[in-house]
Design a protein around this motif. Structure first.
Motif, PDB file in Angstrom:
ATOM      1  N   ALA A 102      -3.086  -3.164  -9.650  1.00 28.41           N
ATOM      2  CA  ALA A 102      -1.991  -2.216  -9.701  1.00 28.41           C
ATOM      3  C   ALA A 102      -1.845  -1.660  -8.386  1.00 28.41           C
ATOM      4  O   ALA A 102      -0.435  -1.506  -8.016  1.00 28.41           O
ATOM      5  N   GLU A 103      -2.707  -1.344  -7.485  1.00 28.07           N
ATOM      6  CA  GLU A 103      -2.456  -0.865  -6.040  1.00 28.07           C
ATOM      7  C   GLU A 103      -1.696  -1.946  -5.246  1.00 28.07           C
ATOM      8  O   GLU A 103      -0.956  -1.845  -4.403  1.00 28.07           O
ATOM      9  N   ASN A 104      -2.053  -3.170  -5.338  1.00 27.92           N
ATOM     10  CA  ASN A 104      -1.445  -4.475  -4.711  1.00 27.92           C
ATOM     11  C   ASN A 104       0.015  -4.546  -5.224  1.00 27.92           C
ATOM     12  O   ASN A 104       0.871  -4.730  -4.528  1.00 27.92           O
ATOM     13  N   ILE A 105       0.191  -4.343  -6.485  1.00 28.60           N
ATOM     14  CA  ILE A 105       1.614  -4.600  -6.909  1.00 28.60           C
ATOM     15  C   ILE A 105       2.417  -3.289  -6.451  1.00 28.60           C
ATOM     16  O   ILE A 105       3.715  -3.702  -6.131  1.00 28.60           O
ATOM     17  N   GLY A 106       1.719  -2.085  -6.566  1.00 30.34           N
ATOM     18  CA  GLY A 106       2.518  -0.918  -6.017  1.00 30.34           C
ATOM     19  C   GLY A 106       2.876  -0.896  -4.418  1.00 30.34           C
ATOM     20  O   GLY A 106       3.559  -0.061  -4.068  1.00 30.34           O
ATOM     21  N   PHE A 107       2.260  -1.829  -3.669  1.00 27.98           N
ATOM     22  CA  PHE A 107       2.122  -1.628  -2.302  1.00 27.98           C
ATOM     23  C   PHE A 107       3.618  -1.653  -1.600  1.00 27.98           C
ATOM     24  O   PHE A 107       4.045  -0.720  -0.835  1.00 27.98           O
ATOM     25  N   PRO A 108       4.400  -2.664  -2.097  1.00 29.89           N
ATOM     26  CA  PRO A 108       5.846  -2.627  -1.431  1.00 29.89           C
ATOM     27  C   PRO A 108       6.447  -1.441  -1.955  1.00 29.89           C
ATOM     28  O   PRO A 108       7.524  -0.949  -1.011  1.00 29.89           O
ATOM     29  N   LEU A 109       6.197  -0.855  -2.976  1.00 39.12           N
ATOM     30  CA  LEU A 109       7.140   0.478  -3.590  1.00 39.12           C
ATOM     31  C   LEU A 109       6.619   1.518  -2.769  1.00 39.12           C
ATOM     32  O   LEU A 109       7.387   2.527  -2.141  1.00 39.12           O
ATOM     33  N   LYS A 110       5.246   1.614  -2.461  1.00 43.64           N
ATOM     34  CA  LYS A 110       4.711   2.599  -1.456  1.00 43.64           C
ATOM     35  C   LYS A 110       5.284   2.481   0.143  1.00 43.64           C
ATOM     36  O   LYS A 110       5.808   3.548   0.392  1.00 43.64           O
ATOM     37  N   MET A 111       5.543   1.124   0.439  1.00 44.14           N
ATOM     38  CA  MET A 111       6.240   1.153   1.782  1.00 44.14           C
ATOM     39  C   MET A 111       7.495   1.677   1.725  1.00 44.14           C
ATOM     40  O   MET A 111       8.135   2.021   2.975  1.00 44.14           O
ATOM     41  N   ARG A 112       8.268   1.514   0.718  1.00 38.85           N
ATOM     42  CA  ARG A 112       9.452   1.989   0.685  1.00 38.85           C
ATOM     43  C   ARG A 112       9.644   3.548   0.187  1.00 38.85           C
ATOM     44  O   ARG A 112      11.040   3.766   0.014  1.00 38.85           O
ATOM     45  N   GLY A 113       8.945   4.068   0.074  1.00 39.42           N
ATOM     46  CA  GLY A 113       8.816   5.574  -0.065  1.00 39.42           C
ATOM     47  C   GLY A 113       9.138   6.117  -1.508  1.00 39.42           C
ATOM     48  O   GLY A 113       9.536   7.239  -1.751  1.00 39.42           O
ATOM     49  N   LEU A 114       8.774   5.262  -2.503  1.00 40.48           N
ATOM     50  CA  LEU A 114       9.302   5.759  -3.786  1.00 40.48           C
ATOM     51  C   LEU A 114       7.937   6.737  -4.211  1.00 40.48           C
ATOM     52  O   LEU A 114       6.849   6.910  -3.727  1.00 40.48           O
ATOM     53  N   SER A 115       8.529   7.550  -5.172  1.00 38.19           N
ATOM     54  CA  SER A 115       7.566   8.508  -5.685  1.00 38.19           C
ATOM     55  C   SER A 115       6.570   8.257  -6.351  1.00 38.19           C
ATOM     56  O   SER A 115       6.379   7.038  -6.828  1.00 38.19           O
ATOM     57  N   ARG A 116       5.575   8.896  -6.596  1.00 36.05           N
ATOM     58  CA  ARG A 116       4.171   8.627  -7.151  1.00 36.05           C
ATOM     59  C   ARG A 116       4.699   7.976  -8.797  1.00 36.05           C
ATOM     60  O   ARG A 116       4.171   7.337  -9.337  1.00 36.05           O
ATOM     61  N   ALA A 117       5.238   8.903  -9.210  1.00 36.56           N
ATOM     62  CA  ALA A 117       5.737   8.665 -10.693  1.00 36.56           C
ATOM     63  C   ALA A 117       6.644   7.327 -10.958  1.00 36.56           C
ATOM     64  O   ALA A 117       6.365   6.712 -11.912  1.00 36.56           O
ATOM     65  N   ASP A 118       7.734   7.263 -10.000  1.00 37.46           N
ATOM     66  CA  ASP A 118       8.359   5.826 -10.073  1.00 37.46           C
ATOM     67  C   ASP A 118       7.729   4.634  -9.731  1.00 37.46           C
ATOM     68  O   ASP A 118       7.692   3.701 -10.435  1.00 37.46           O
ATOM     69  N   THR A 119       6.870   4.861  -8.696  1.00 40.20           N
ATOM     70  CA  THR A 119       5.906   3.753  -8.602  1.00 40.20           C
ATOM     71  C   THR A 119       4.983   3.267  -9.689  1.00 40.20           C
ATOM     72  O   THR A 119       4.943   2.076 -10.195  1.00 40.20           O
ATOM     73  N   ALA A 120       4.290   4.360 -10.415  1.00 37.43           N
ATOM     74  CA  ALA A 120       3.458   4.128 -11.512  1.00 37.43           C
ATOM     75  C   ALA A 120       4.018   3.380 -12.564  1.00 37.43           C
ATOM     76  O   ALA A 120       3.762   2.431 -13.398  1.00 37.43           O
ATOM     77  N   ARG A 121       5.452   3.835 -12.795  1.00 38.17           N
ATOM     78  CA  ARG A 121       6.356   3.253 -14.047  1.00 38.17           C
ATOM     79  C   ARG A 121       6.631   1.794 -13.612  1.00 38.17           C
ATOM     80  O   ARG A 121       6.549   1.161 -14.681  1.00 38.17           O
ATOM     81  N   GLN A 122       7.162   1.526 -12.397  1.00 35.21           N
ATOM     82  CA  GLN A 122       7.522   0.275 -12.199  1.00 35.21           C
ATOM     83  C   GLN A 122       6.274  -0.641 -12.256  1.00 35.21           C
ATOM     84  O   GLN A 122       6.633  -1.987 -12.137  1.00 35.21           O
ATOM     85  N   VAL A 123       5.245  -0.390 -11.686  1.00 33.55           N
ATOM     86  CA  VAL A 123       3.870  -1.123 -11.482  1.00 33.55           C
ATOM     87  C   VAL A 123       3.647  -1.379 -12.944  1.00 33.55           C
ATOM     88  O   VAL A 123       3.014  -2.609 -13.528  1.00 33.55           O
ATOM     89  N   ALA A 124       3.765  -0.555 -13.799  1.00 32.83           N
ATOM     90  CA  ALA A 124       3.408  -0.643 -15.580  1.00 32.83           C
ATOM     91  C   ALA A 124       4.292  -1.588 -15.917  1.00 32.83           C
ATOM     92  O   ALA A 124       3.808  -2.596 -16.770  1.00 32.83           O
ATOM     93  N   ASP A 125       5.578  -1.692 -15.581  1.00 34.63           N
ATOM     94  CA  ASP A 125       6.364  -2.686 -16.240  1.00 34.63           C
ATOM     95  C   ASP A 125       6.132  -3.904 -15.666  1.00 34.63           C
ATOM     96  O   ASP A 125       6.136  -4.901 -16.352  1.00 34.63           O
TER      97      ASP A 125
END
Length: 359
Positions: A102-125
């Motif tokens: 999950a952290e690997n998939i969420g890494f590019p979203l984190k680098m783009r400054g997405l919120s934790r909630a948005d990141t969690a939702r997009q990673v789940a998708d």
């Protein structure tokens, strides 16, 4: 040269004369290419053909010596790699070993400054899309090769880049898993509508996955078109030989007084469908193995001796040493009578089943 397109008809990607030299070595000759939104385009060719150089210039990893690159109508020729809206998937998955799936998939979203909630939702998708929901908390070392590649794909798809570049992403997998992952990638492409440019040297992979194939040879584009077109109507002997199995007869055009046109090889005259061809021009005749028939007394009948019989499950291939000095391949489907090894046989084909190409 391709002009910059207007907004109504612009492609997703426009390569306008990109070229690359390393000193006196030509890595890519001036190349023109347009990729439509949502298209799956494969860059196919042998080592040294220029396909990886072209992909690297599209990504921004390599700077061209000349030409321009447009993405969605914007000139991105000089845009740094990290500022291009492009995703990259490599042969070696390049996952962070200390991060979970999950952290690997969420890494590019984190680098783009997405919120934790948005990141969690997009990673789940994304996890659901690649069917790895149950492995979200595992680390890369705990996954199989196929699972790691699916994580790499999800990490790329999750932030919805304008273009996704894949550089031989299945090269490290075994044959059965590679074939399975081909369908996985095609399914992701259908679900997301992403524009994908895919590099491979595997012609079967290109035929199975692509909307169009850009066949490259000697640092230039040899032929580009849908898979069925490149297979059925190759334009050159290289294209015919590289895509699928081909029987190629080389010779010169001879026009008869009765209007018949032949290809004169070293020791045979083969009837061809070539009404508009000039006399004495060098050409090559391509006959696919499935278009050869055992027996027949037509003008294109050639004799030969069976040198090998290769059983391939869904078909049997005969390798025949023909009187034209070529080794000819014949494809026989199950249920067809098989000659014996060493037997003398006759092969024939219909003129309209063959394709004339430049040698």
């Amino acid at each position: 040269m391709l002009a910059k397109p207007d907004q109504a008809s612009q492609p997703k990607l426009l390569v306008d004369g990109l070229a690359k030299n390393y000193g006196n070595a030509v890595a890519l000759k001036p190349t023109h290419l347009a990729v439509e939104p949502g298209e799956f385009l494969t860059l196919l060719g042998p080592s040294g053909s220029g396909k990886t150089t072209l992909l690297q210039m599209i990504s921004g990893l390599v700077t061209p010596n000349q030409g321009r690159l447009f993405i969605d109508g914007r000139d991105e020729t000089q845009t740094p790699v990290h500022k291009r809206d492009i995703g990259l998937v490599f042969q070696h998955y390049a996952l962070f070993p200390h991060l979970t799936v999950a952290e690997n998939i969420g890494f590019p979203l984190k680098m783009r400054g997405l919120s934790r909630a948005d990141t969690a939702r997009q990673v789940a998708d994304a996890l659901s899309m690649v069917q790895l929901d149950h492995l979200a908390s595992r680390f890369p070392r705990e996954l199989s090769g196929g699972q790691q590649q699916r994580v790499a794909l999800a990490r790329c798809f999750v932030y919805k880049p304008a273009i996704i570049l894949m550089d031989e992403p299945l090269g490290a997998l075994d044959k059965k898993l590679r074939e399975h992952m081909q369908f996985e990638i095609k399914d992701l492409h259908r679900k997301t509508g992403a524009t994908i440019i895919y590099v491979t040297h595997d012609q079967e992979e290109a035929l199975a996955m692509s909307d169009r194939i850009c066949l490259m040879n000697h640092a230039r584009v040899e032929q580009i078109g849908p898979p069925h077109e490149i297979y059925a109507r190759p334009q050159t002997a290289f294209a015919a030989d590289f895509i699928g199995i081909s029987n190629i007869f080389r010779g010169r055009i001879e026009r008869g007084a009765n209007g018949a046109v032949h290809l004169a090889t070293r020791n045979r005259r083969l009837l061809i469908d070539g009404k508009n061809l000039s006399n004495d021009v060098e050409m090559a005749l391509v006959v696919r193995p499935e278009h050869l028939e055992l027996g027949g007394e037509s003008e294109n009948a050639i004799k030969g001796q069976v040198a090998e019989i290769v059983y391939a499950g869904s078909e049997t291939r005969l390798l025949v040493d023909a009187e034209t000095d070529e080794r000819v391949t014949v494809r026989l489907l199950p249920g067809k009578p098989l000659p014996k090894l060493g037997e003398n046989i006759t092969l024939s084909w219909k003129p309209e089943a063959a394709v004339l190409v430049t040698p």
